[in-house]
Motif scaffolding. Structure first.
Motif, PDB file in Angstrom:
ATOM      1  N   ASP A   1      39.104  -5.374-105.312  1.00 49.82           N
ATOM      2  CA  ASP A   1      40.147  -6.003-106.000  1.00 49.82           C
ATOM      3  C   ASP A   1      40.420  -7.416-105.345  1.00 49.82           C
ATOM      4  O   ASP A   1      41.164  -7.401-104.197  1.00 49.82           O
ATOM      5  N   ALA A   2      40.552  -8.638-106.290  1.00 52.67           N
ATOM      6  CA  ALA A   2      40.521  -9.716-105.425  1.00 52.67           C
ATOM      7  C   ALA A   2      42.104 -10.142-105.249  1.00 52.67           C
ATOM      8  O   ALA A   2      42.380 -11.070-104.565  1.00 52.67           O
ATOM      9  N   THR A   3      42.939  -9.626-106.017  1.00 53.12           N
ATOM     10  CA  THR A   3      44.398  -9.578-105.960  1.00 53.12           C
ATOM     11  C   THR A   3      45.039  -8.916-104.572  1.00 53.12           C
ATOM     12  O   THR A   3      45.997  -9.365-103.960  1.00 53.12           O
ATOM     13  N   ALA A   4      44.387  -7.915-104.336  1.00 51.92           N
ATOM     14  CA  ALA A   4      44.867  -7.241-102.966  1.00 51.92           C
ATOM     15  C   ALA A   4      44.168  -7.550-101.860  1.00 51.92           C
ATOM     16  O   ALA A   4      44.727  -7.698-100.488  1.00 51.92           O
ATOM     17  N   ARG A   5      42.955  -8.304-101.476  1.00 48.37           N
ATOM     18  CA  ARG A   5      42.117  -8.908-100.502  1.00 48.37           C
ATOM     19  C   ARG A   5      43.005  -9.606 -99.717  1.00 48.37           C
ATOM     20  O   ARG A   5      43.007  -9.573 -98.610  1.00 48.37           O
ATOM     21  N   PRO A   6      43.773 -10.757-100.305  1.00 46.06           N
ATOM     22  CA  PRO A   6      44.287 -11.567 -99.348  1.00 46.06           C
ATOM     23  C   PRO A   6      45.390 -10.875 -98.534  1.00 46.06           C
ATOM     24  O   PRO A   6      45.902 -11.209 -97.285  1.00 46.06           O
ATOM     25  N   THR A   7      46.067  -9.667 -99.130  1.00 45.34           N
ATOM     26  CA  THR A   7      46.859  -9.262 -98.273  1.00 45.34           C
ATOM     27  C   THR A   7      46.508  -8.383 -97.148  1.00 45.34           C
ATOM     28  O   THR A   7      47.047  -8.304 -96.066  1.00 45.34           O
TER      29      THR A   7
ATOM     30  N   GLU B   1      43.389   2.431-100.774  1.00 47.33           N
ATOM     31  CA  GLU B   1      44.109   1.309-101.315  1.00 47.33           C
ATOM     32  C   GLU B   1      45.356   1.746-101.870  1.00 47.33           C
ATOM     33  O   GLU B   1      46.212   0.875-101.557  1.00 47.33           O
TER      34      GLU B   1
ATOM     35  N   THR C   1      37.099  -4.135-100.434  1.00 53.42           N
ATOM     36  CA  THR C   1      37.674  -3.952-101.775  1.00 53.42           C
ATOM     37  C   THR C   1      36.981  -4.704-102.780  1.00 53.42           C
ATOM     38  O   THR C   1      36.592  -5.799-102.467  1.00 53.42           O
TER      39      THR C   1
ATOM     40  N   GLU D   1      48.691   0.431 -99.761  1.00 52.52           N
ATOM     41  CA  GLU D   1      49.827  -0.112-100.739  1.00 52.52           C
ATOM     42  C   GLU D   1      51.161   0.616-100.498  1.00 52.52           C
ATOM     43  O   GLU D   1      52.249   0.353-100.639  1.00 52.52           O
TER      44      GLU D   1
END
Length: 538
Positions: free
Chosen positions: A379-385, A339, A377, A344
């Protein structure tokens, strides 16, 4: 990238690999063999020295340097020799200071070393099961051994090609250990459909090449610091993951994990790579084949890492693996590395340039990685990306091209039941995608279909028709492009091979196919028939 990227190294490249693995005192320079000073000092007919007891002895190494700990941090380590092991442990080499050891080979239950090493470490700390990106040891689950006595033989070498070895004997006693989510034995493979080669028969073909490819190709590539080598390693990763999925035998999963742990262990901070064009804080690799030389190359990393994320998703979606501490710890560390230092890294460096690539197959690698990360993931902030990258490449449209993989597809002009598409975004002009790189597109679409994401059974039937009737109309005749033109070479091992899991007739044809018969070909043949053998879902 030319079709030759799918081939194994030949000539000098193979000689270089063999020199590293088998003949550390040799150099591939014409027909001359370069000897080390130690070799030149002995007559040709000199008898080898008698073995020294494996306890304390002079030289580079002795058995006391073989250590075992129950912690990834290697705390409270003790000598492996004489130990009784239970559960998951870190086994590693702790050489004396100043020994100069640069290479360690581990042979499990092979004191005469007549088999290839089970693992190889090229820098300290020298861990038997691999070293994570954060420097911690990967734990090895001793429940993969039978209870009883075992040995680990270690061969060490220094920069001057001096070698030493030692063997430590130990005992495994898991019968008395508390049960901690053991890995189940392989599940019974259902009978193959009538007339198809069985999973067991495919596995026997796989095993004929497995060790040789491991020794001469995949293992050296996994410890290379040149990311070009990761391109070819992708096939070994896919092969071992597919064979695990076909058979349930964790020995194949463990080998794939060994390669990934080795890869991660070679990563260096971009700032430390002399010719990097980025010089930032992400971990990565340079390549001698970049232009200019020594730069970081997103294609080489993404081509390999789609099969790293597929491996990780196998662990996440298999309760017997995910609930096992040894596999869970590797999964979490490798996912965190992926990730941060794969997705990233390239997204931050420039999504339009490095993620949303100019050709369908290169963008498909990132759609594959993004799909797997979105499914894994925490990571809830990364999933939309991740989801956005998958959606944009897949169907919604790339931000830098008015196109998507779905929009590329049109019925073939001569075979309306088959798909035609171009590798150039927004184009429907012949000759379309070249077959060699169509493998990369299909590798993604097959996995997206099997995950229940956007691609339908009808889509896959049309892709199967593209291979069966357009690209491969009769035995021994292969097109170079998906419009049926050109003279191709019939190399189907990657994505196109996987279409056999949806069609009995295609799978029968693949059984007789003679091009590219390597571990990836045999493993995906086994997985195809395993999937065809499963009862249909509701």
């Amino acid at each position: 990238m030319s079709k030759l990227s799918g081939r194994r190294p030949r000539g000098l490249a193979l000689c270089f690999v063999l020199s590293l693995v088998l003949l550390p005192a040799c150099s591939c320079e014409g027909d001359k063999r370069l000897e080390s000073p130690a070799e030149r000092s002995e007559p040709d007919d000199a008898e080898p020295p008698a073995p020294t007891p494996t306890g304390e002895r002079p030289g580079l190494f002795n058995a006391s340097a073989l250590q075992v700990s129950r912690s990834p941090g290697r705390e409270e380590a003790q000598a492996l020799a004489g130990s009784t092991l239970q559960g998951s442990v870190a086994i590693f080499v702790a050489p004396r200071p100043g020994s100069g050891i640069t290479r360690v080979e581990f042979f499990l239950d092979a004191p005469t070393r007549q088999r290839s090493p089970m693992s190889l470490a090229l820098r300290a700390p020298f861990d038997f099961a691999g070293t994570a990106w954060d420097g911690r040891a990967t734990l090895y689950d001793t429940r993969q051994f039978a209870d009883g006595d075992h040995s680990l033989t270690v061969v060490v070498r220094d920069a001057g090609f001096r070698a030493d070895e030692a063997t430590a004997s130990f005992t495994v006693a898991n019968a008395s250990a508390p049960a901690l989510a053991p890995v189940l034995p392989p599940t019974l493979v259902p009978p193959a459909p009538p007339g198809l080669r069985t999973v067991d028969a495919w596995e026997r073909l796989f095993l004929n090449v497995w060790e040789r490819e491991h020794l001469t190709d995949s293992l050296p590539r996994s410890t290379s610091t040149d990311s070009w080598d990761f391109y070819g390693l992708a096939y070994g990763l896919d092969a071992n993951t597919a064979m695990y999925r076909a058979t349930g035998r964790t020995v194949y999963l463990d080998r794939a994990l060994l390669y990934v742990n080795n890869l991660v262990g070679t990563a260096r901070v971009s700032l430390s790579l002399p010719q990097s064009q980025f010089k930032d804080g992400f971990l990565g690799w340079a390549s001698t084949l970049s232009d200019p030389e020594g730069q970081e190359v997103p294609l080489y990393e993404s081509y390999c890492w789609r099969y790293v994320t597929r491996l990780l998703r196998v662990i996440r979606e298999t309760p017997e693996l995910y609930d096992n501490t040894a596999y869970r710890s590797q999964y979490e560390r490798l996912l965190a590395f992926t990730e941060k230092n794969i997705f990233e890294k390239w997204f931050v460096r420039g999504a339009d340039a490095f993620i949303y690539r100019s050709r369908t197959h290169m963008a498909a690698h990132w759609a594959f990685i993004a799909m797997d990360l979105a499914l894994m993931t925490a990571d809830a902030t990364a999933r939309p990306t991740y989801q956005a990258v998958f959606d944009n490449i897949n169907e919604q449209g790339l931000p830098n091209f008015s196109a998507s993989l779905r929009a590329q597809l049109v019925p073939h002009p001569l075979h309306p039941d088959a798909w035609f598409w171009s590798d150039r975004w927004g184009s429907h002009e012949p000759p379309g995608q070249d077959v060699a790189h169509a493998n990369g597109v299909l590798a993604f679409l097959v996995e997206a279909h099997d995950a229940g994401l956007t691609w339908t059974d009808d889509d896959l039937r049309r892709f199967t028709a593209t291979l069966n009737t357009v690209v491969w109309p009769v035995e021994g005749t292969y097109a170079e492009y998906v419009d049926g033109s050109g003279n191709g070479d019939g190399w189907f091992n990657d994505g196109l091979m996987k279409l056999g899991r949806y069609d009995l007739g295609l799978q029968r044809r693949l059984e007789q196919h003679r091009v590219g018969q390597n571990s990836q070909f045999f493993a995906n043949g086994a997985l195809n028939v395993r999937i065809l053998s499963e009862p249909p879902g509701p």
